[in-house]
Design a protein around this motif. Structure first.
Motif, short mmCIF file in Angstrom:
data_model
loop_
_atom_site.label_atom_id
_atom_site.label_comp_id
_atom_site.label_asym_id
_atom_site.label_seq_id
_atom_site.Cartn_x
_atom_site.Cartn_y
_atom_site.Cartn_z
N TRP A 9 -61.22 -3.03 54.01
CA TRP A 9 -60.55 -3.41 53.40
C TRP A 9 -60.91 -3.33 52.47
O TRP A 9 -60.60 -3.11 50.87
CB TRP A 9 -58.99 -3.28 53.88
N GLY A 65 -60.15 11.95 45.82
CA GLY A 65 -59.98 10.80 47.48
C GLY A 65 -58.64 9.82 46.92
O GLY A 65 -58.64 8.77 46.02
N TRP A 114 -69.12 17.95 50.51
CA TRP A 114 -68.04 18.32 49.30
C TRP A 114 -69.25 17.91 48.03
O TRP A 114 -69.58 18.94 47.22
CB TRP A 114 -67.84 17.82 48.83
C1 LIG Z 1 -57.69 1.85 62.49
C2 LIG Z 1 -58.65 1.60 61.25
C3 LIG Z 1 -58.09 0.33 60.77
C4 LIG Z 1 -58.76 -0.42 59.78
N1 LIG Z 1 -59.34 -2.02 59.75
C5 LIG Z 1 -59.57 -2.46 59.15
C6 LIG Z 1 -59.02 -4.03 59.14
O1 LIG Z 1 -58.78 -4.51 59.36
N2 LIG Z 1 -59.44 -4.72 58.04
C7 LIG Z 1 -60.23 -4.43 56.92
O2 LIG Z 1 -60.80 -5.59 56.48
N3 LIG Z 1 -60.96 -2.70 57.12
C8 LIG Z 1 -60.28 -2.18 58.18
N4 LIG Z 1 -60.45 -0.59 58.46
C9 LIG Z 1 -60.76 -0.29 57.06
C10 LIG Z 1 -60.73 0.15 56.25
O3 LIG Z 1 -59.16 1.05 55.75
C11 LIG Z 1 -60.96 0.74 54.96
O4 LIG Z 1 -62.12 0.18 54.75
C12 LIG Z 1 -60.81 1.50 53.93
O5 LIG Z 1 -59.19 2.59 54.15
C13 LIG Z 1 -61.82 2.61 53.07
O6 LIG Z 1 -61.15 2.55 51.63
P1 LIG Z 1 -60.99 3.88 50.80
O7 LIG Z 1 -60.31 4.01 50.08
O8 LIG Z 1 -63.24 3.76 50.06
O9 LIG Z 1 -61.68 5.17 52.14
P2 LIG Z 1 -60.56 5.82 52.97
O10 LIG Z 1 -59.58 5.20 53.22
O11 LIG Z 1 -61.38 6.87 54.26
O12 LIG Z 1 -59.62 7.36 52.04
C14 LIG Z 1 -60.50 8.39 51.55
C15 LIG Z 1 -59.48 9.92 51.29
O13 LIG Z 1 -60.35 10.15 50.84
C16 LIG Z 1 -59.97 11.73 51.32
N5 LIG Z 1 -60.64 13.00 51.05
C17 LIG Z 1 -61.60 12.75 51.94
N6 LIG Z 1 -62.81 13.90 51.94
C18 LIG Z 1 -62.33 14.26 50.57
C19 LIG Z 1 -62.15 15.00 49.94
N7 LIG Z 1 -64.14 16.52 49.50
N8 LIG Z 1 -61.66 15.85 48.81
C20 LIG Z 1 -60.18 15.86 48.61
N9 LIG Z 1 -60.02 14.09 49.01
C21 LIG Z 1 -60.84 13.86 50.07
C22 LIG Z 1 -59.82 11.13 52.40
O14 LIG Z 1 -58.40 12.26 53.53
C23 LIG Z 1 -59.08 9.55 52.66
O15 LIG Z 1 -57.79 9.77 51.85
C24 LIG Z 1 -59.33 -0.74 58.89
C25 LIG Z 1 -59.42 1.27 59.25
C26 LIG Z 1 -59.06 1.92 60.28
C27 LIG Z 1 -59.30 2.95 60.26
#
Ligand SMILES: Cc1cc2nc3c(=O)[nH]c(=O)nc-3n(C[C@H](O)[C@H](O)[C@H](O)COP(=O)(O)OP(=O)(O)OC[C@H]3O[C@@H](n4cnc5c(N)ncnc54)[C@H](O)[C@@H]3O)c2cc1C
Length: 387
Positions: free
Chosen positions: A287, A8, A237
């Motif tokens: 975030w 990820g 996965w």
């Molecule tokens: C439009 C939008 C607006 C938002 N606005 C806010 C806000 O204003 N304030 C706030 O606090 N939060 C906000 N959020 C939430 C915040 O963006 C998320 O909490 C944050 O992105 C989480 O990060 P992460 O790295 O855990 O997961 P993600 O950002 O979901 O990233 C996971 C990554 O893993 C990859 N992945 C998945 N499965 C696999 C696999 N099997 N193998 C390899 N790669 C894989 C995905 O493609 C992705 O790139 C928002 C989210 C969105 C979508």
């Protein structure tokens, strides 16, 4: 530990890699990320990006110090032989593994053209193009934070917007009844039509989307639909890996995957017992959580379970809806009681404290950043609510 694999490559994954290097880990780090891009920030995608501002830069993404399998998906985890299988046939051995695969939008059973979700850069670009093309009759399915932000942005661009929410009030669980009532009124005052307490059952239109069908038989005309019905963690996965997966990767308080010493999870995919809330299992989709947890999980991986630190940051989140800044801390949904602490709902400026057993478990503030900080501290300390 010599080989660490991070699966990820978004916020939590990036912060994990940075923390490993900051801590002096000199071994091999491999990052596997399904998206073809550099890691980017998702919060602008429902706000400024839709208005034409391209800035979704995630600070630090340009200096990733590790081997990076870009645009590659992990398809299987073998915890016995300690290997991650990748969709191109590569097998990556690890001594330590960080799971940071986040979440994806829940989809409606039918998904015809004109119906969108909003998670990735591609999703946001498609919506930006559609909003710029012509006046749209927009229907947002789900009045949660993504739905609310999209509705707000689309209204600011002059589109007609209806929000359909199956709950009686928007963001009821996250905000409590009084603030959710205020939010409903705030949407309406800003020209959003809010249809509450009814589910979407399907769509009208054959070659082109014409409307959204509701459970009560009504049809709302629509050219563009955004489904903002929450997310599901990306855990498929991990099937067959032996890890405990239940609405996310179930972890120990230190973010080690339950029962393991060499695997941690972080961000939207991680579910762990939160010490501040009676060890309730929580999964936080914000975030700040992914940002802080990515680093914390990586450090705990290096430290090992016995020397690791439980992760107990207060969940915290902010959203902007029609110019109002709404901040949430803790878990208001656990509360038995909610009390207005400062301000008034009528003035669009107030804060609310949420208590269980007389102690603060959550806070919500609208246009009141100082009161929010004070209340959030109270949640962190488990203080009683002082009015
Ligand atoms: C439009 C939008 C607006 C938002 N606005 C806010 C806000 O204003 N304030 C706030 O606090 N939060 C906000 N959020 C939430 C915040 O963006 C998320 O909490 C944050 O992105 C989480 O990060 P992460 O790295 O855990 O997961 P993600 O950002 O979901 O990233 C996971 C990554 O893993 C990859 N992945 C998945 N499965 C696999 C696999 N099997 N193998 C390899 N790669 C894989 C995905 O493609 C992705 O790139 C928002 C989210 C969105 C979508």
């Amino acid at each position: 530990m010599e080989k660490i694999v991070v699966v990820g490559a978004s916020l939590a994954g990036l912060r994990a890699v940075q923390a490993l290097r900051r801590e002096g880990f000199a071994g091999e780090v491999t990052l596997i990320g399904a998206e073809p891009h550099d890691p980017y920030n998702r919060p602008p995608l429902s706000k400024s990006f839709l208005r034409g501002d391209d800035d979704a830069v995630l600070p630090g993404a340009e200096e990733l110090d590790g081997r990076w399998l870009r645009g590659r998906t992990a398809v299987r985890l073998d915890t016995v032989d300690k290997m991650v299988a990748v969709d191109d046939g590569t097998v990556m051995p690890y001594d330590g593994l960080v799971i940071a695969t986040g979440a994806r939008p829940r989809r409606l059973a039918e998904h015809p053209a004109g119906v969108h979700t909003l998670r990735t850069l591609e999703d946001a670009l498609a919506l930006r193009t559609a909003l710029a093309e012509r006046q749209q009759r927009v229907v947002v399915v789900g009045g949660g934070f993504i739905g609310g932000e999209f509705a707000s942005t689309a209204r600011s661009l002059g589109h007609a917007v209806t929000v359909v929410d199956s709950a009686p009030l928007p963001m009821l669980a996250a905000l409590g009844a009084d603030t959710a009532r205020w939010l409903g009124a705030h949407h309406r005052r800003n020209g959003v039509e809010l249809v509450s307490g009814v589910r979407v059952t399907g769509f009208h239109g054959t070659s082109q989307l014409a409307g959204v069908r509701l459970a009560d038989g009504k049809v709302i005309p629509a050219d563009l639909v955004v489904a903002g019905m929450g997310v599901v963690p990306n855990t498929e996965w991990l099937d067959g890996s032996g890890l405990t997966v239940d609405n996310g990767v179930v972890c120990e308080p230190t973010l080690h995957a339950r029962g393991t010493h060499d695997i941690v999870a972080a961000g939207d995919v991680a579910r762990w017992p939160h010490r501040l809330f009676g060890n309730t299992l929580v999964r936080v989709e914000h975030w700040a959580n992914a940002n802080d947890q990515g680093a914390a999980a990586a450090l705990n991986l290096l430290a090992g379970p016995e020397h690791a630190t439980p992760f107990a940051d207060v969940p915290s989140f902010a959203t902007n809806v029609h110019g109002a800044r709404i901040q949430i801390a803790g878990l208001p949904q656990l509360a038995e009681e909610a009390k207005l602490v400062t301000g008034t709902f009528e003035d669009d400026q107030f804060s609310v404290g949420f208590t269980a057993d007389g102690l603060l478990v959550g806070a919500v503030a609208v246009n009141s950043p100082r009161d929010f900080v004070r209340l959030k501290r109270g949640v962190a300390a488990g203080n009683p609510l002082e009015l």
